[in-house]
Design a protein around this motif. Structure first.
Motif, PDB file in Angstrom:
ATOM      1  N   ASN A 458       1.040  -1.243  -0.122  1.00  0.00           N
ATOM      2  CA  ASN A 458      -0.169   0.067  -0.121  1.00  0.00           C
ATOM      3  C   ASN A 458       0.922   1.175   0.162  1.00  0.00           C
ATOM      4  OD1 ASN A 458      -2.427  -1.156  -0.215  1.00  0.00           O
ATOM      5  ND2 ASN A 458      -3.094  -0.806   2.046  1.00  0.00           N
ATOM      6  N   TYR A 462       0.710   4.039  -2.905  1.00  0.00           N
ATOM      7  CA  TYR A 462       0.055   5.558  -2.390  1.00  0.00           C
ATOM      8  C   TYR A 462       0.948   6.411  -2.270  1.00  0.00           C
ATOM      9  CZ  TYR A 462      -4.208   2.738  -2.569  1.00  0.00           C
ATOM     10  OH  TYR A 462      -5.381   1.891  -2.850  1.00  0.00           O
ATOM     11  N   ASP A 487       4.941   6.818   5.165  1.00  0.00           N
ATOM     12  CA  ASP A 487       5.247   7.035   3.902  1.00  0.00           C
ATOM     13  C   ASP A 487       4.994   8.545   3.690  1.00  0.00           C
ATOM     14  OD1 ASP A 487       2.515   7.674   3.100  1.00  0.00           O
ATOM     15  OD2 ASP A 487       2.459   5.443   3.070  1.00  0.00           O
ATOM     16  N   SER A 505     -14.017  -0.106   1.014  1.00  0.00           N
ATOM     17  CA  SER A 505     -14.045   1.402   1.031  1.00  0.00           C
ATOM     18  C   SER A 505     -12.428   1.831   0.903  1.00  0.00           C
ATOM     19  CB  SER A 505     -14.613   1.812   2.503  1.00  0.00           C
ATOM     20  OG  SER A 505     -13.480   1.448   3.644  1.00  0.00           O
ATOM     21  N   ARG A 506     -12.462   2.916   0.118  1.00  0.00           N
ATOM     22  CA  ARG A 506     -11.231   3.466  -0.291  1.00  0.00           C
ATOM     23  C   ARG A 506     -11.245   5.001  -0.142  1.00  0.00           C
ATOM     24  NH1 ARG A 506      -9.166   2.334  -5.950  1.00  0.00           N
ATOM     25  NH2 ARG A 506      -7.307   2.351  -4.807  1.00  0.00           N
ATOM     26  N   ALA A 507     -10.345   5.443   0.283  1.00  0.00           N
ATOM     27  CA  ALA A 507     -10.186   6.993   0.448  1.00  0.00           C
ATOM     28  C   ALA A 507     -10.128   7.791  -0.699  1.00  0.00           C
ATOM     29  CB  ALA A 507      -9.297   7.228   1.789  1.00  0.00           C
ATOM     30  N   ALA A 510      -7.321   7.962  -3.432  1.00  0.00           N
ATOM     31  CA  ALA A 510      -6.637   6.529  -3.656  1.00  0.00           C
ATOM     32  C   ALA A 510      -6.976   6.097  -5.022  1.00  0.00           C
ATOM     33  CB  ALA A 510      -7.347   5.497  -2.826  1.00  0.00           C
ATOM     34  N   GLY A 517      -7.331  -0.516  -7.088  1.00  0.00           N
ATOM     35  CA  GLY A 517      -7.641  -1.103  -5.893  1.00  0.00           C
ATOM     36  C   GLY A 517      -9.066  -1.393  -5.693  1.00  0.00           C
ATOM     37  N   LEU A 520     -10.178  -3.961  -0.027  1.00  0.00           N
ATOM     38  CA  LEU A 520     -10.245  -5.010   0.617  1.00  0.00           C
ATOM     39  C   LEU A 520      -9.011  -5.435   1.521  1.00  0.00           C
ATOM     40  CD1 LEU A 520     -11.731  -7.435  -2.315  1.00  0.00           C
ATOM     41  CD2 LEU A 520     -12.859  -6.289  -0.255  1.00  0.00           C
ATOM     42  N   GLY A 521      -7.960  -5.370   0.980  1.00  0.00           N
ATOM     43  CA  GLY A 521      -6.862  -5.693   1.761  1.00  0.00           C
ATOM     44  C   GLY A 521      -6.704  -5.089   3.351  1.00  0.00           C
ATOM     45  N   LEU A 522      -6.950  -3.840   3.640  1.00  0.00           N
ATOM     46  CA  LEU A 522      -7.063  -3.300   5.033  1.00  0.00           C
ATOM     47  C   LEU A 522      -8.039  -4.173   5.760  1.00  0.00           C
ATOM     48  CD1 LEU A 522      -6.002   0.407   4.840  1.00  0.00           C
ATOM     49  CD2 LEU A 522      -4.692  -1.556   5.354  1.00  0.00           C
ATOM     50  N   SER A 547       1.272   9.010   5.344  1.00  0.00           N
ATOM     51  CA  SER A 547       0.432   7.932   6.300  1.00  0.00           C
ATOM     52  C   SER A 547       1.383   7.355   7.024  1.00  0.00           C
ATOM     53  CB  SER A 547      -0.583   7.366   5.604  1.00  0.00           C
ATOM     54  OG  SER A 547      -0.888   7.613   4.308  1.00  0.00           O
ATOM     55  N   PHE A 549       1.056   3.268   9.290  1.00  0.00           N
ATOM     56  CA  PHE A 549       0.397   2.472   9.702  1.00  0.00           C
ATOM     57  C   PHE A 549       1.091   1.568  10.571  1.00  0.00           C
ATOM     58  CE2 PHE A 549      -3.147   1.887   6.750  1.00  0.00           C
ATOM     59  CZ  PHE A 549      -3.171   2.821   5.893  1.00  0.00           C
TER      60      PHE A 549
HETATM   61  P1  ADP Z   1      -7.032  -0.872  -1.803  1.00  0.00           P
HETATM   62  O1  ADP Z   1      -5.404  -0.463  -1.923  1.00  0.00           O
HETATM   63  O2  ADP Z   1      -7.146  -1.977  -2.943  1.00  0.00           O
HETATM   64  O3  ADP Z   1      -7.878   0.156  -2.279  1.00  0.00           O
HETATM   65  P2  ADP Z   1      -6.933  -1.475   0.915  1.00  0.00           P
HETATM   66  O4  ADP Z   1      -7.913  -2.001   1.864  1.00  0.00           O
HETATM   67  O5  ADP Z   1      -5.473  -2.036   1.127  1.00  0.00           O
HETATM   68  O6  ADP Z   1      -7.313  -1.473  -0.500  1.00  0.00           O
HETATM   69  O7  ADP Z   1      -6.836   0.280   1.204  1.00  0.00           O
HETATM   70  C1  ADP Z   1      -7.993   0.676   1.518  1.00  0.00           C
HETATM   71  C2  ADP Z   1      -7.625   2.240   1.337  1.00  0.00           C
HETATM   72  O8  ADP Z   1      -6.938   2.756   2.156  1.00  0.00           O
HETATM   73  C3  ADP Z   1      -6.971   2.609  -0.019  1.00  0.00           C
HETATM   74  O9  ADP Z   1      -7.979   2.713  -0.947  1.00  0.00           O
HETATM   75  C4  ADP Z   1      -6.542   4.005   0.351  1.00  0.00           C
HETATM   76  O10 ADP Z   1      -7.652   5.042   0.115  1.00  0.00           O
HETATM   77  C5  ADP Z   1      -6.322   3.905   1.622  1.00  0.00           C
HETATM   78  N1  ADP Z   1      -4.678   3.572   1.880  1.00  0.00           N
HETATM   79  C6  ADP Z   1      -3.992   2.290   2.350  1.00  0.00           C
HETATM   80  N2  ADP Z   1      -2.901   2.471   2.338  1.00  0.00           N
HETATM   81  C7  ADP Z   1      -2.787   3.751   2.285  1.00  0.00           C
HETATM   82  C8  ADP Z   1      -1.365   4.539   2.274  1.00  0.00           C
HETATM   83  N3  ADP Z   1      -0.298   4.239   2.504  1.00  0.00           N
HETATM   84  N4  ADP Z   1      -1.468   5.993   2.064  1.00  0.00           N
HETATM   85  C9  ADP Z   1      -2.524   6.519   1.979  1.00  0.00           C
HETATM   86  N5  ADP Z   1      -3.823   6.027   1.782  1.00  0.00           N
HETATM   87  C10 ADP Z   1      -3.723   4.608   1.971  1.00  0.00           C
END
Ligand code: ADP
Length: 556
Positions: A458, A462, A487, A505-507, A510, A517, A520-522, A547, A549
């Motif tokens: 991720n 990102y 990062d 959900s994606r922010a 993204a 994307g 789903l990963g998170l 960000s 994590f």
């Molecule tokens: P995906 O990457 O496939 O969209 P994830 O569940 O891994 O799914 O991530 C969900 C959302 O979290 C991403 O769409 C993004 O908006 C946000 N995100 C995850 N990692 C980062 C990061 N390192 N920097 C900024 N936003 C992030």
């Protein structure tokens, strides 16, 4: 004038002339009126209870008309009695039809115009009764000949009228039976059976009564309609459309009120009367409140009970559906993943030159195939994880896991990806001054690896430019192992931070940084870490501000 004729007949004579059968029919019919009245009083808002009450009133009137007819036999009033009897009888099929039309759980209202339309045929038939001898008339006894009903030319119209309403009622009910389910269906089934019986008896009697000479068996028809009324009341109460408990309370309170009123007549002095009146008024007044509150209580209890049953049913259905969905997802994913793994494998071998050097454009194309199949495999793995997580059959193999080893290995593997897109990548293991700090935790090595890989991946996705820092350290009390990755990427605001661990959900931006994307990963990472009784969370100072994590695990 006909009323002079009526008035000239001593009413007492008629009453004394009523036979036992006449009394039985009248009393039983009035009982039906009483029953339908209680049902109506109990819930006057329900449409079908209005029409049921109307049916009860008609049946009561019909019973009285029969007693009148019975008592009038042998007097000159018999002509009016016959007309009255048939006039009221004509309302019976109509009231049954109205009740059946409106009988439903939802109680959809009967429009005014529909009601008028239903009554028009009745007005027609009532007019026909006014024409002497057209439908029925009465031939008085003369000499040895007994009196008899004479059926006129229009009698077949009357038969038709009754049959149309009964058959229409039948059709309406069958339609409702087909469309309904559960309790309501069995209620309708019982009503259908009795309606069939009433219709059969009525038809038989109407068609054959001219050959019986008229009225000796009239009570049979009454009886069949009464059976219909009582069975219907019973069915309604049994299936809880109207509540038996409320009816019982109301009945009891009415008895008490009646007893108190009778007491008044037995008062021995004016003072006694005054006291008894006071007590009666007080008790009747307060019991009406009591009935009201019992009614509300029971009705809301019933409603909740019904809702609960519905909810329980829906919940079970949903669970079954959910399980099927997870099973389907798991099977479909398996079948997709295997051939994809082969594609990725061969693509990788091709780019690595296992089958000889490829010309540059071909190599580029094969690299794209490799990347795409890799992405698809990740996505399918996520779907499979979700289906396993949600069906609760995800397998975990808990062993001692050295997080330091795991992080260093992963960092080695993934460093190339970061550097490939010109990102700085540094890894720090804070293992204390002696360099002997242990980072062993208990967990499923494969799952923990998957979580950490996802976080590194991720960060690379990102972070358009800048660098990524990985840090493994322990909490000051040494109880926790904390993995963090920071990062200088697109970052997130507070509201985005809240939802990124939710499925799909994606922010904000993204999508721009990484189009493929799925969000789903998170979600998967969070579920996996939850099973390890660890914590995963994200921090960011805002959009465009990078960000961080974190994953926190219990140290062994
Ligand atoms: P995906 O990457 O496939 O969209 P994830 O569940 O891994 O799914 O991530 C969900 C959302 O979290 C991403 O769409 C993004 O908006 C946000 N995100 C995850 N990692 C980062 C990061 N390192 N920097 C900024 N936003 C992030």
């Amino acid at each position: 004038m006909w009323y002079n004729e009526v008035m000239s007949v001593p009413v007492l004579d008629i009453i004394l002339n009523i036979s036992l059968a006449g009394w039985v029919v009248a009393v039983a019919s009035l009982l039906m009126t009483f029953l339908s009245g209680i049902v109506f009083w109990q819930d006057s808002t329900k449409h079908s209870s209005k029409f049921f009450f109307f049916f009860g009133l008609v049946v009561g009137g019909w019973g009285m008309a029969y007693a009148f007819f019975d008592g009038a036999l042998g007097t000159s009033t018999i002509h009016i009695a016959v007309a009255t009897l048939y006039l009221v009888a004509g309302l019976v099929p109509l009231s049954i039809f109205l009740f059946l039309c409106d009988f439903s759980i939802k109680g959809n209202p009967f429009s005014f115009w529909k009601l008028i339309a239903v009554f028009i045929p009745y007005f027609g038939i009532a007019g026909a009764f006014m024409m002497p001898g057209f439908i029925v008339s009465f031939k008085e006894a003369s000499g040895s000949e007994l009196g008899a009903i004479v059926f006129g030319k229009g009698y077949s119209i009357y038969i038709l009228y009754v049959l149309v309403f009964l058959v229409a009622g039948f059709i309406v009910l069958v339609k409702k039976y087909r469309e309904s389910a559960g309790v309501f269906k069995s209620a309708i089934r019982s009503i259908l059976i009795t309606l069939f019986m009433v219709s059969a008896v009525a038809t038989f009697m109407m068609i054959f009564s001219p050959s019986f000479g008229g009225f000796n068996l009239f009570w049979v028809e009454h009886l069949s309609v009464l059976v219909f009324g009582f069975v219907t009341s019973f069915v309604l109460v049994k299936y809880n459309f109207w509540n038996l408990k409320v009816i019982a309370v109301e009945f009891f309170v009415s008895l008490v009120a009646l007893a108190l009123i009778i007491e008044l007549f037995l008062a021995t002095s004016p003072l006694d009367l005054l006291i008894k009146t006071g007590i009666a008024v007080f008790i009747i007044f307060s019991s009406s409140f009591l009935v009201g509150s019992v009614k509300r209580e029971i009705q809301s209890g019933d409603k909740i009970e019904r809702l609960l049953k519905d909810l329980d049913y829906l919940y079970k259905q949903l669970k079954v559906l959910d399980r099927k969905k997870s099973e389907f997802l798991s099977i479909a994913s398996h079948h997709l993943r295997d051939p994809l793994t082969a594609i990725r494998g061969y693509a990788s071998m091709l780019t690595e030159g296992s089958f000889g050097e490829l010309p540059a454009p071909l190599n580029e194309a094969v690299e794209k195939i490799f990347e795409s199949s890799k992405r698809l495999i990740t996505m399918i793995s996520d779907f499979m994880d979700i289906s396993h997580i949600e069906s609760g059959d995800m397998n975990y193999k808990f062993t001692d896991v050295d997080m330091k080893r795991l992080v260093l290995d992963l960092a080695d593997e993934m460093r190339f990806n970061a550097e490939h897109v010109h990102l700085g990548f540094d890894v720090t293991i804070d293992d204390g001054p002696s360099k002997e700090e242990s980072f062993v935790t208990v967990g499923d090595a494969g799952k923990l690896r998957q979580v950490i890989a996802n976080l590194i991946d991720n960060s690379i996705k990102y972070t358009p430019r800048g660098h990524i820092s990985v840090l493994l350290h322990k909490s000051p009390d040494k109880e926790k192992i904390i993995f963090s990755i920071s990062d200088t990427g697109i970052g997130m605001n507070a509201s985005m931070l809240e939802k990124i661990f939710v499925k799909f959900s994606r922010a904000g931006d993204a999508g721009k940084a990484y189009t493929e994307g799925r969000g789903l990963g998170l979600y998967v990472a969070k579920e996996l870490i939850k099973k390890h009784e660890g914590r995963i969370w994200a921090e960011s100072k805002g959009e465009g501000m990078g960000s961080s994590f974190y994953v926190e695990m219990e140290a062994k």
